[in-house]
Structures are given as C-alpha cells and as structure tokens.
Design a protein around this motif. Structure first.
Motif, PDB file in Angstrom:
ATOM      1  N   GLY A   1      10.248  24.307   2.386  1.00  0.00           N
ATOM      2  CA  GLY A   1      10.047  24.465   0.849  1.00  0.00           C
ATOM      3  C   GLY A   1       9.315  24.066  -0.028  1.00  0.00           C
ATOM      4  N   VAL A   2       8.451  23.172   0.495  1.00  0.00           N
ATOM      5  CA  VAL A   2       7.217  22.225  -0.793  1.00  0.00           C
ATOM      6  C   VAL A   2       6.622  22.959  -1.108  1.00  0.00           C
ATOM      7  N   PRO A   3       6.376  23.651  -1.920  1.00  0.00           N
ATOM      8  CA  PRO A   3       5.470  24.459  -2.951  1.00  0.00           C
ATOM      9  C   PRO A   3       3.780  23.718  -2.194  1.00  0.00           C
ATOM     10  N   THR A   4       3.101  24.877  -2.201  1.00  0.00           N
ATOM     11  CA  THR A   4       1.789  24.245  -1.924  1.00  0.00           C
ATOM     12  C   THR A   4       1.061  23.110  -2.096  1.00  0.00           C
ATOM     13  N   GLU A   5       1.330  23.100  -3.662  1.00  0.00           N
ATOM     14  CA  GLU A   5       0.295  21.942  -4.269  1.00  0.00           C
ATOM     15  C   GLU A   5       0.141  21.249  -4.220  1.00  0.00           C
ATOM     16  N   LEU A   6       1.920  20.859  -3.564  1.00  0.00           N
ATOM     17  CA  LEU A   6       2.004  19.157  -3.458  1.00  0.00           C
ATOM     18  C   LEU A   6       1.282  18.090  -2.447  1.00  0.00           C
ATOM     19  N   PHE A   7       0.845  18.980  -1.128  1.00  0.00           N
ATOM     20  CA  PHE A   7      -0.225  19.211  -0.174  1.00  0.00           C
ATOM     21  C   PHE A   7      -1.230  18.395  -0.690  1.00  0.00           C
TER      22      PHE A   7
ATOM     23  N   PHE B   1       1.370   9.212  -6.192  1.00  0.00           N
ATOM     24  CA  PHE B   1       1.364  10.082  -5.964  1.00  0.00           C
ATOM     25  C   PHE B   1       3.043  11.403  -6.732  1.00  0.00           C
ATOM     26  N   PHE B   2       4.221  10.356  -6.995  1.00  0.00           N
ATOM     27  CA  PHE B   2       4.673  10.868  -8.282  1.00  0.00           C
ATOM     28  C   PHE B   2       4.870  10.794  -9.749  1.00  0.00           C
ATOM     29  N   GLN B   3       3.392   9.872  -9.749  1.00  0.00           N
ATOM     30  CA  GLN B   3       2.523  10.103 -11.612  1.00  0.00           C
ATOM     31  C   GLN B   3       1.938  11.454 -11.087  1.00  0.00           C
ATOM     32  N   LEU B   4       1.241  11.702 -10.519  1.00  0.00           N
ATOM     33  CA  LEU B   4       0.653  13.051 -10.085  1.00  0.00           C
ATOM     34  C   LEU B   4       0.942  14.025 -10.435  1.00  0.00           C
ATOM     35  N   ALA B   5       2.996  13.758  -9.233  1.00  0.00           N
ATOM     36  CA  ALA B   5       3.412  14.913  -8.888  1.00  0.00           C
ATOM     37  C   ALA B   5       4.611  14.447  -9.145  1.00  0.00           C
ATOM     38  N   PRO B   6       4.967  14.102 -10.561  1.00  0.00           N
ATOM     39  CA  PRO B   6       6.564  14.688 -10.561  1.00  0.00           C
ATOM     40  C   PRO B   6       7.068  15.207  -9.259  1.00  0.00           C
ATOM     41  N   SER B   7       7.270  16.336  -9.748  1.00  0.00           N
ATOM     42  CA  SER B   7       8.225  17.069  -8.988  1.00  0.00           C
ATOM     43  C   SER B   7       8.369  17.104  -7.520  1.00  0.00           C
ATOM     44  N   GLY B   8       7.535  15.904  -6.992  1.00  0.00           N
ATOM     45  CA  GLY B   8       7.297  15.882  -5.624  1.00  0.00           C
ATOM     46  C   GLY B   8       8.456  14.674  -4.933  1.00  0.00           C
ATOM     47  N   GLN B   9       8.701  14.158  -6.254  1.00  0.00           N
ATOM     48  CA  GLN B   9      10.459  13.823  -6.043  1.00  0.00           C
ATOM     49  C   GLN B   9      11.827  14.314  -5.650  1.00  0.00           C
ATOM     50  N   ASP B  10      11.298  15.518  -5.924  1.00  0.00           N
ATOM     51  CA  ASP B  10      12.385  16.104  -5.604  1.00  0.00           C
ATOM     52  C   ASP B  10      12.763  16.434  -4.007  1.00  0.00           C
ATOM     53  N   PHE B  11      11.238  16.607  -3.428  1.00  0.00           N
ATOM     54  CA  PHE B  11      11.716  16.152  -2.311  1.00  0.00           C
ATOM     55  C   PHE B  11      11.429  15.673  -1.034  1.00  0.00           C
ATOM     56  N   PHE B  12      11.597  13.967  -1.736  1.00  0.00           N
ATOM     57  CA  PHE B  12      11.880  12.857  -1.523  1.00  0.00           C
ATOM     58  C   PHE B  12      12.811  12.358  -1.941  1.00  0.00           C
ATOM     59  N   LYS B  13      14.209  12.529  -0.888  1.00  0.00           N
ATOM     60  CA  LYS B  13      15.434  12.056  -0.566  1.00  0.00           C
ATOM     61  C   LYS B  13      15.949  11.000   0.120  1.00  0.00           C
ATOM     62  N   GLN B  14      14.907  10.772   1.052  1.00  0.00           N
ATOM     63  CA  GLN B  14      14.996   9.939   1.710  1.00  0.00           C
ATOM     64  C   GLN B  14      14.942   8.631   1.495  1.00  0.00           C
ATOM     65  N   SER B  15      15.757   7.326   1.970  1.00  0.00           N
ATOM     66  CA  SER B  15      15.422   5.501   1.533  1.00  0.00           C
ATOM     67  C   SER B  15      14.154   4.790   1.617  1.00  0.00           C
TER      68      SER B  15
ATOM     69  N   TYR C   1       0.725  -1.334  -0.080  1.00  0.00           N
ATOM     70  CA  TYR C   1      -0.114  -0.033   0.175  1.00  0.00           C
ATOM     71  C   TYR C   1       0.794   1.302  -0.238  1.00  0.00           C
ATOM     72  N   CYS C   2       1.689   1.373   1.175  1.00  0.00           N
ATOM     73  CA  CYS C   2       2.923   2.688   0.899  1.00  0.00           C
ATOM     74  C   CYS C   2       3.235   3.002  -0.668  1.00  0.00           C
ATOM     75  N   ARG C   3       3.535   1.581  -1.292  1.00  0.00           N
ATOM     76  CA  ARG C   3       4.902   1.797  -2.121  1.00  0.00           C
ATOM     77  C   ARG C   3       3.763   2.362  -3.074  1.00  0.00           C
ATOM     78  N   ASP C   4       2.604   1.829  -3.384  1.00  0.00           N
ATOM     79  CA  ASP C   4       1.690   2.160  -4.424  1.00  0.00           C
ATOM     80  C   ASP C   4       1.411   3.646  -4.318  1.00  0.00           C
ATOM     81  N   GLN C   5       1.113   4.597  -2.614  1.00  0.00           N
ATOM     82  CA  GLN C   5       0.991   5.647  -2.545  1.00  0.00           C
ATOM     83  C   GLN C   5       1.596   5.991  -3.614  1.00  0.00           C
ATOM     84  N   TYR C   6       3.543   6.100  -2.239  1.00  0.00           N
ATOM     85  CA  TYR C   6       4.112   6.722  -3.758  1.00  0.00           C
ATOM     86  C   TYR C   6       4.451   7.079  -4.997  1.00  0.00           C
ATOM     87  N   LYS C   7       3.757   5.995  -5.836  1.00  0.00           N
ATOM     88  CA  LYS C   7       3.727   5.495  -7.586  1.00  0.00           C
ATOM     89  C   LYS C   7       3.277   6.651  -7.607  1.00  0.00           C
TER      90      LYS C   7
END
Length: 112
Positions: A106-112, A52-66, A44-50
């Motif tokens: 610095g996360v844009p509010t449109e990514l919330f 999210f990143f499909q809908l907001a590709p720029s979000g990947q710039d803010f998720f640099k964690q493992s 479920y968690c993996r699918d949520q990130y997939k």
C-alpha cells in the motif's frame, strides 16, 4: 502506473547517457563504499532517512521499524547500488519485485 513508467523511462534515459562508462563508475563506487567506516555508513544512512522524511513526510507512516532495522535496509540499498553495476539484469528483476511488493504493502508510488 504512470509514476512507475515515468521512473523507468528516466532510469533508461540516464543509463543510456552512461553507456560505455559503467566500469569506471563501478570502480569508483566500490572504492568509495569500501573506504567507509561503520560510523560513516551509519551517519550516511541516518542522513538519508532525514532527507527522505523532509522531502516526503508521509513516508514516515510506512517506516515503523526500529532504527536498527532502518539502518539495515539503508545498508542493503548501498549494497544494491554497487550490485547494479555487477549484475544489472538481476538487479532490475530484484528492484522490480521490490517495487511490486511495496505496491502490495500500500505504499504510494510517489514515494518510490
């Protein structure tokens, strides 16, 4: 600020539609989440990130964690979802604080 106001106006509208029904939703949600095996929760968690990143590709710039950290964050979101029913006022405060911290990062509010 406009996006933040839009978000909370929609949350308020949706919550008002559900007045008087939270206990039934809470029980169903607790039962569902409690029934998940760890493997299902991880999927479920993996699918949520997939998604999210499909809908907001720029979000990947803010998720640099493992991946482990990302799954931890996603599991916390699941826990917070249940906690919204248990202690809504506390969760509004916590989520507002979380949103403000993300603005500070610095996360844009449109990514919330």
């Amino acid at each position: 600020e406009v996006a933040w106001n839009w978000l909370w106006e929609n949350v308020e509208r949706l919550l008002r539609q559900q007045l008087g029904r939270p206990r039934a939703h809470q029980k169903a949600l607790e039962k569902f989440i409690g029934s998940l095996q760890q493997e299902q929760l991880t999927t479920y968690c993996r699918d949520q990130y997939k998604r999210f990143f499909q809908l907001a590709p720029s979000g990947q710039d803010f998720f640099k964690q493992s991946t482990t950290r990302l799954y931890f964050i996603a599991e916390k979101i699941v826990e917070m979802t249940v906690e919204m029913y248990r202690t809504p006022k506390k969760m509004v405060e916590e989520l507002s604080g979380l949103g403000l911290r993300h603005v500070g990062y610095g996360v844009p509010t449109e990514l919330f």
